[in-house]
Design an enzyme around this catalytic site. Structure first.
Site, short mmCIF file in Angstrom:
data_model
loop_
_atom_site.label_atom_id
_atom_site.label_comp_id
_atom_site.label_asym_id
_atom_site.label_seq_id
_atom_site.Cartn_x
_atom_site.Cartn_y
_atom_site.Cartn_z
N ARG A 1 8.22 15.75 5.73
CA ARG A 1 8.46 14.89 4.58
C ARG A 1 9.96 14.71 4.41
O ARG A 1 10.75 15.64 4.60
CB ARG A 1 7.88 15.52 3.30
N ASP B 1 12.25 11.98 11.79
CA ASP B 1 11.19 11.00 11.57
C ASP B 1 10.98 10.75 10.08
O ASP B 1 10.53 9.67 9.70
CB ASP B 1 9.88 11.51 12.20
N GLU C 1 13.24 7.60 1.81
CA GLU C 1 12.62 6.51 2.57
C GLU C 1 11.68 5.68 1.68
O GLU C 1 11.11 6.21 0.72
CB GLU C 1 11.86 7.07 3.78
N HIS D 1 9.14 7.37 10.33
CA HIS D 1 8.00 8.11 9.79
C HIS D 1 6.69 7.69 10.45
O HIS D 1 5.71 7.33 9.78
CB HIS D 1 7.90 7.94 8.27
N GLY E 1 2.98 10.84 12.85
CA GLY E 1 1.55 11.06 12.69
C GLY E 1 0.72 9.80 12.77
O GLY E 1 -0.46 9.81 12.40
#
Length: 317
Positions: A143, A167, A172, A189, A192
């Protein structure tokens, strides 16, 4: 949803509104992102991964798979997860101080929490980096709110963090252009994000809805899944460093440097334009499948390298 930090759960429960998460549906994707990042850095900087120490902070659904793949690469792994340690006991967990002091590579896989003894919001602050082993590789695919960007940049200036893979970004979809410039690998990001994760998320929500309604679940996503766009990869292994061979086959399935380039291509001076580009990359992210859907054919590989390829998840000959 995978994370629940953006939900007002007490409010939902007070109002009797049923909710559910989809914890773990993206775990394999994040673990493969970390694998791809480490192999990319190893090749870029002529690093040998085997024998190095990797600290994994947060050993839940994602962290467990990261540990497995790190060990497949020959890394010594230190695990830190206070909630699991309290619940399970055991000697596999160590203190955060030990992880920070001994890790050549540090990767974070904690949820974003703001209260309690295990709060992770802005945990990677100046004091955190001051305890980190100098010359460390630092990865955040958890996160953005875990990072204190100024502290990370200062640690990079002082050589405490030698290489950074980011990432997840503080603030963000807005992000700091100066951190983008300094990071070795920078992505929007998407660690995943893959077709399997999205379908598993839908399946988990569907099953929870069925439980709530008292009906038998009958739908499955598996028949709808497309075949892997990369069913087979090949590489010449004879006489080459294992990191180079593994990087070559991993890159054919997931090219992390392409994601890095796409983010940098939209690095406009204007904050709003950067944020819009970040959001667009996430929204339009192309399909990515796990290593396990690809067969790896290595010519001249040792038995040990073959076992590593299989342990990373590839189908191996």
């Amino acid at each position: 949803m995978i994370g629940t930090d953006h939900l007002d759960i007490p409010y939902l429960e007070r109002r009797g509104i049923r909710w559910c998460g989809a914890a773990g549906c993206n775990a394999e994707s994040v673990a493969e992102y970390v694998t791809a990042a480490l192999l990319c850095l190893a090749v870029r900087h002529s690093l040998t991964l085997a024998g190095k120490t990797m600290g994994v902070v947060g050993v839940g659904h994602v962290g467990r798979l990261v540990v497995e793949k790190a060990r497949a690469l020959g890394l010594r792994v230190l695990q830190n997860d206070p909630p699991r340690q309290r619940a399970e006991g055991g000697h596999e967990f160590v203190s955060l101080d030990q992880v920070l002091a001994e890790s050549d590579i540090l990767t974070l896989h904690v949820p974003l929490t703001k209260t309690g003894s295990d709060a992770t919001f802005r945990m990677a602050d100046a004091g955190f980096f001051a305890r980190l082993k100098p010359g460390c590789i630092y990865l955040n695919a958890a996160r953005g709110g875990i990072n204190v960007t100024d502290a990370l940049l200062d640690a990079m200036d002082r050589g405490i963090v030698a290489h950074a893979v980011i990432d997840c970004w503080e603030g963000e979809p807005a992000y700091r252009a100066d951190l983008l410039q300094r990071a070795d690998l920078a992505t929007p990001h998407i660690a995943g994000t893959r077709s399997k994760a999205r379908s598993w998320e839908l399946l988990m929500v569907y099953r929870e809805a069925c439980r709530f309604l008292g009906v038998q679940p009958v739908w499955s996503h598996e028949p709808l899944m497309p075949p892997s766009p990369v069913p087979e990869v090949a590489a010449e292994a004879g006489g080459r460093p294992s990191e180079a061979v593994l990087h070559e086959i991993a890159r054919q399935v997931y090219d992390i440097e392409a994601d890095d380039r796409r983010l940098r291509d939209g690095a406009a001076a204007d904050d709003k334009k950067r944020a819009a580009h970040f959001d667009r990359l996430r929204r339009e992210y192309p399909m990515r499948r796990e290593f396990r859907f690809t067969r790896a054919a290595l010519r001249g590989a040792s038995a040990g390298l073959g076992r590593t390829v299989a342990a990373l998840g590839f189908k191996a000959d």
